[in-house]
Design an enzyme around this catalytic site. Sequence first.
Site, PDB file in Angstrom:
ATOM      1  N   ILE A 174       0.841  -1.193   0.000  1.00  0.00           N
ATOM      2  CA  ILE A 174       0.000   0.000   0.000  1.00  0.00           C
ATOM      3  C   ILE A 174       0.877   1.245   0.000  1.00  0.00           C
ATOM      4  CG2 ILE A 174      -1.884   1.186   1.155  1.00  0.00           C
ATOM      5  CD1 ILE A 174      -2.533  -1.646   0.078  1.00  0.00           C
ATOM      6  N   GLU A 175       0.729   2.055  -1.041  1.00  0.00           N
ATOM      7  CA  GLU A 175       1.529   3.273  -1.179  1.00  0.00           C
ATOM      8  C   GLU A 175       0.682   4.467  -1.590  1.00  0.00           C
ATOM      9  OE1 GLU A 175       5.165   2.642  -3.354  1.00  0.00           O
ATOM     10  OE2 GLU A 175       5.145   0.499  -2.933  1.00  0.00           O
TER      11      GLU A 175
END
Length: 855
Positions: A174-175
């Site tokens: 998750i970015e």
Amino acid sequence: MGPTNILAAFIAVSSLFIQSLALNPYAKSNLAVYWGQGAGQNRLSYFCEKTSFDIIVVGFINVFPDQGPAGWPGSNFGNQCADSYYYTKNGTKTKLLDGCYQIKEDLPKCKALGKTILLSLGGGAVHDFYEVKSEESALNFADFLWGAFGPLTPDWTGPRPFGEASVDGFDFDIEKGSNFGYSIMVRRLRELFLQDPLNRYYISAAPQCIMPDKYLSHAISNSAFDFIFIQFYNNPSCSAKRWVTNPKSVTYTVDDWVKYIRKSGNPLAKLFIGLPASKSAAAKEDYLTPGEATKIVSTYMAKYPSTFGGMMVWEATASENNKLGGLPYADIMKEVLLRCDPDPPTSTVTSTTSASTSTQTSSQSTTMETKTLSASTTPSSPSTVSPSSTMQTTSTGSTSIETVTTRSQEPPSTTISTRSASTEPVTTRSQEPPSTTISTRSASTETVTTRSQEPPSTTISTWSASTETSTSSQDSPSTTISTKSAPTGTVTTRSQDLPSTTISTRSPETETETATTKSQGSPSITLSTRSSSAETVSTRSQHSSSTTISTKSAPTETGTTSEHSTSMPVSTRSASTETVITRSQNSDSQSMTVSTRSPSTESITTRSQGSPSETFSTKSVPVDTISTELPSQTPTTIITGTPSDPVSAPTTTVPPNPTLTLAPSSSTTEDRTTITTIITTSYVTVCPTGFTTVTITYTTTYCPETASLTPTQPPIPGAPAPPPDGWTTIVTVCPQCAPTPTTVTLTVPTRSAFLPARTETRPVVTVVPVPENPIKNVKPSESGDFVTVTTAAPATVTKTLEYNNPVDSDVNVQPTGGSSPVEFEGSAMTVRSMDVVAKALITAGAAVLGLFLGL
């Protein structure tokens, strides 16, 4: 049972056996590689053939339901899927690809090769945006992932992008967006994993190295991840390259992450050091040479052996294009891991399909035939016994066979162990054998008889289900053996200078076993006791020339004390079966005892006073029992494991680490000895209806001439001890085990000990696309209430796969879509688009594509 049911059962057993070849999740030298976003990348099967890859992470699910059309997620796997998407029932086009035919074909091949395949969520492409907006959305998203990419079930009517094939878990890279919802998804996935108790599923996270990670720190702290793939690149303040150059200049180090993980939702999660596979895969200044990678791996593998899990490489195609000495970068990193691993173990997993056994021994050799279905890294071979010995053994109606053979020079010895589930006699006759031991155990009544003439050595073997064993001797080279068990039933025999000794045992649960030894002109004694209930056997003897003690037990504690004795026996505690092989060189020499580890073992070693030599060896891992409580008006606590009573001995000195000291013996060259242990044990797991007990059989192999005993690392203060080799601890939620959903910790076998070495033969595969209409399905239904529970820490076990040189692949890549890398953040991901060339190809091949898409 009809033919259909028989076939279904065979497929189920075969599937379970194939799964047993997969990942050892708690090894220190695993290599994880991302795949799916490489420019012009080879197909998945090509990389699955590489022996260096343990985990392949397929990326990405880059559109989340809250942002996707019709509330569906979307996917992007680079050039591996056609530009064809699923439609909902009302005709809405989603962003979920349905033309991933190559991945459909490759996933079963990867499973057969023992690879663990994870599906990654998120990614770092600049133009993507994704987030979870509500708890309901998080639960529905997890349900969708399990239904679409998990095991195929008749209840699921939604899309299956990979067909009947399934992944082994999910990765959170998750970015973007916020940190909300991911811990909810992880806990929900853990619940769903219980629907397939025969297989092991994993959850990983890929945070940036900056602490705390903006998007994943909350999930890591509040839910149970198995692997943490930390991206030590693209962030100068914590890059691995900067640490190698100047450790003091780094703000966030591996040390900081280890401390953080040990306080997380799973304190025993494995840390992986993430590195770019080439200078172009990430910021070029963050690329590490093999020598620099060796420095950081050797430092932290030795410093944190219980937390260090291996390396993560971004990404497979970049590695393939960056060859050093003819090998891809990832292959070099696997070699670095294996060289830094201080004690790479080996193991064998066996599934027994037949119980028939026939053993015959002529004057020159012994031949044993056992019908088994097995996967082994060590080829089997007949055992041999020295001339002038004749043995005949018959066994009928047995359900499990154990055979252990030990060879030595002057004299050689043979040990045969047979287990039976019914009443059977076993008779062994020997004339002038240097050393022979026969051991048989049964669930009912059985008799073991041994006759020998002039045997120069003594063997005492004790098997029990819940026993305490103590050994003591005073002012004599002889040894006194005393075995106690919790229930009643006692038989005591004392012998002084007697040419023969007879010991019989009994237990309160209608089990009867008799061991009889007759000898002439020899000071030897043979004792064999085994029980699954209560037994007490005490034997005392003086003036015996040599004694060997072998203990096998299921939760057992053994304490040993000695004063003025010539040797030191071994003390072990185990939750399963343990095999001890004894080798002696002649009748006058002292003996050496080697014991192998079994699941959930603990060792207690005692030292004698005033003795000229000591003999004790045990290699084990301490086990802690982990219990979890669900807060409520009536707390529910599920405790797995069976703690044993403490050892009772007059004087016991426990050294900080087990050691091995060989007793003096005559100078004789010995043949190489291999110790093989076949272990049958049971464990508790969770099925959709509650707790269930599963019985398994597996095999370990140990060579004392070539392997060295490594002291067990002392436990880290506050950290639970890991389980032994071949076993692991899982944390899951059981809704049916108590009135309310309860978090339980289970100790279960890993899906495999190790992947056997593969041959150089490479498959040639021709991919023929199969016409398939777009599948139109509705969005999966929303789930009901969700109960948040606290997960306990699974224990760890360490085991390492043997490295094999990678092989090339003859599989031709046949891309059906096209994309190339664009700007990225963190772990770069391509943005899928239909370029001009692809459009031209589709226009030119309208007739073919029309048939292909079913139009």
